[in-house]
Design an enzyme around this catalytic site. Structure first.
Site: not given
Ligand SMILES: *Cc1c(COP(=O)(O)O)cnc(C)c1O
Length: 412
Positions: A214-215
């Site tokens: 998700t980063k």
């Protein structure tokens, strides 16, 4: 409340009540990739070198693998002396705490509001996290509360740049210097963000980044540790290499370490993703500025503020508070469901401050509840919009505003 668009005059019914969705097309997917990642992956495969062996020499010139390319790029980009690719952001924090020499009996200052790994790294070293409350406006560590939490056992401060927003590093470094404390930056959510002229992760003694899926820069999983201190770098290296000394033999083990290495396949993707970081962060920031401007006068929500010396936000999330006192019986849960029905992804975020998770609560940490009223307040009222929403075009952002408008006008 301000009128955003024409449609508002004939405001549609909220989608949750059967109206038309505010969102007309899907948001940009995350992660994003193209042939460059595919090519890098194939290159890594065909090189036959799939992992890092113990060959690194500080004086060696030229990168011979994606891991080294990635590390070299981080060093240049962020103007930092050393960078080490590791298996995850959690692993990065783990080796950082060990390299800092944190031991059983030591205390480490940790903000109450963060992902659990910001504090479990301290527990893992047998030491005690001391939770400090956050600021209501920015959700970052309240540096003014640090001094009163310092005891003779305090060895380090872990500061988190939450949601991509840099913490006040100027004040924090002053305190750390005065008290002789090591500073570990948890920049997992803030890769590419800047405080003044410095990139986050390069201001304290050690910086930690996550490449989790998700980063903002991702390899699926992965992490990076940065430092300007050669002794710390050698320790970090050894810790991620099963305790082999830096430059030592493969079966030479000097200290208690783990296999926290990143694979070449992950490094290949991370390296290509890193080349997109600036341009994507710029789009996120531009769209976030637009949303801030459009939403700033909406009653019932409060957009998270920005600290003074922040020169670049990394916007891992676009965050705001749902102000329950403004909504009568309409709850945050219903607000989120209504937004989701409009086609806008958003969610509550951390359910509890770290001390309130079962792991910590069961070990007696719930007593921090009295000391951290702001973290409690944020957990019960926060709403997070994920970063891929900010990667869309202007129409996407206008539809987000329209969804807010429909919901605020219909349910408040
Ligand atoms: C994601 C994250 C981590 C951990 O990173 P992983 O790669 O998931 O292990 C640590 N701290 C914060 C604040 C994070 O958001």
């Amino acid at each position: 409340m301000k009128n955003y668009s024409k449609e508002v005059d004939s405001l549609n019914k909220p989608a949750i009540l059967g109206g038309t969705k505010a969102k007309t097309k899907p948001f940009v997917q995350w992660p994003q990739w193209d042939e460059s990642e595919e090519e890098a992956l194939i290159n890594a495969l065909r090189s036959g070198k799939w992992s890092r062996r113990n060959s690194t020499n500080l004086n060696e010139k030229g990168a011979s693998s994606y891991i080294e390319l990635l590390e070299e790029d981080i060093k240049k980009r962020f103007d930092v002396e050393y960078a080490l690719a590791v298996a995850s952001g959690t692993a990065a924090l783990d080796v950082a705490v060990r390299a800092a020499g944190i031991q059983p009996g030591d205390e480490v200052i940790v903000p109450a509001y963060s992902y659990i790994a910001s504090a479990t790294c301290v527990l893992h070293a047998g030491a005690k996290p001391v939770f400090v409350d956050i600021l209501e406006d920015t959700w970052n560590l309240n540096v003014n509360l640090i001094t009163e939490s310092i005891t003779s056992k305090t060895k380090a401060i872990i500061v988190v740049h939450i949601a991509g927003q840099p913490s006040n590093m100027t004040e924090l470094m002053k305190i750390a210097k005065a008290k002789g404390l090591i500073v570990i930056e948890d920049a997992a959510q803030a890769i590419g963000a800047m405080w003044g002229n410095s990139y986050v992760g390069t201001i304290g003694d050690i910086g930690c980044f996550s490449l989790e899926s998700t980063k903002n820069v991702t390899a699926g999983e992965g992490g990076i540790v940065t430092t300007n201190n050669v002794e710390l770098y050698k320790k970090l290296y050894s810790l991620h290499m099963a305790g082999r000394p830096f430059g030592g033999e493969w079966y030479q083990h000097e200290s208690l370490g783990w296999n926290y290495r990143l694979s070449e396949f992950q490094a290949a993707i991370a390296y290509v993703q890193l080349q997109r970081m600036e341009s994507l962060n710029k789009i996120r920031e531009e769209n976030a500025i637009f949303l801030r401007e459009q939403l700033k006068d909406f009653v019932g929500i409060k957009i998270t503020g920005i600290e003074e010396s922040v020169t670049r936000q990394a916007y891992h999330l676009f965050t705001f508070r749902f102000l329950p006192e403004e909504w009568g019986s309409f709850t945050r849960k219903r607000f989120i469901l209504a937004m989701n029905a409009e086609g806008i992804p958003c969610y509550e975020g951390y359910k509890n401050p770290i001390y309130g998770t079962e792991l910590f609560a069961n070990q007696g940490y719930l007593s921090y509840k009295q000391l951290c009223p702001i973290a409690e307040k944020i957990c019960s009222s926060s709403v997070w919009i994920p970063q891929n929403v900010l990667l869309g075009d202007k129409t996407d952002q206008k539809e987000v505003v329209y969804a807010f408008e429909k919901i605020c006008k219909s349910f408040r």
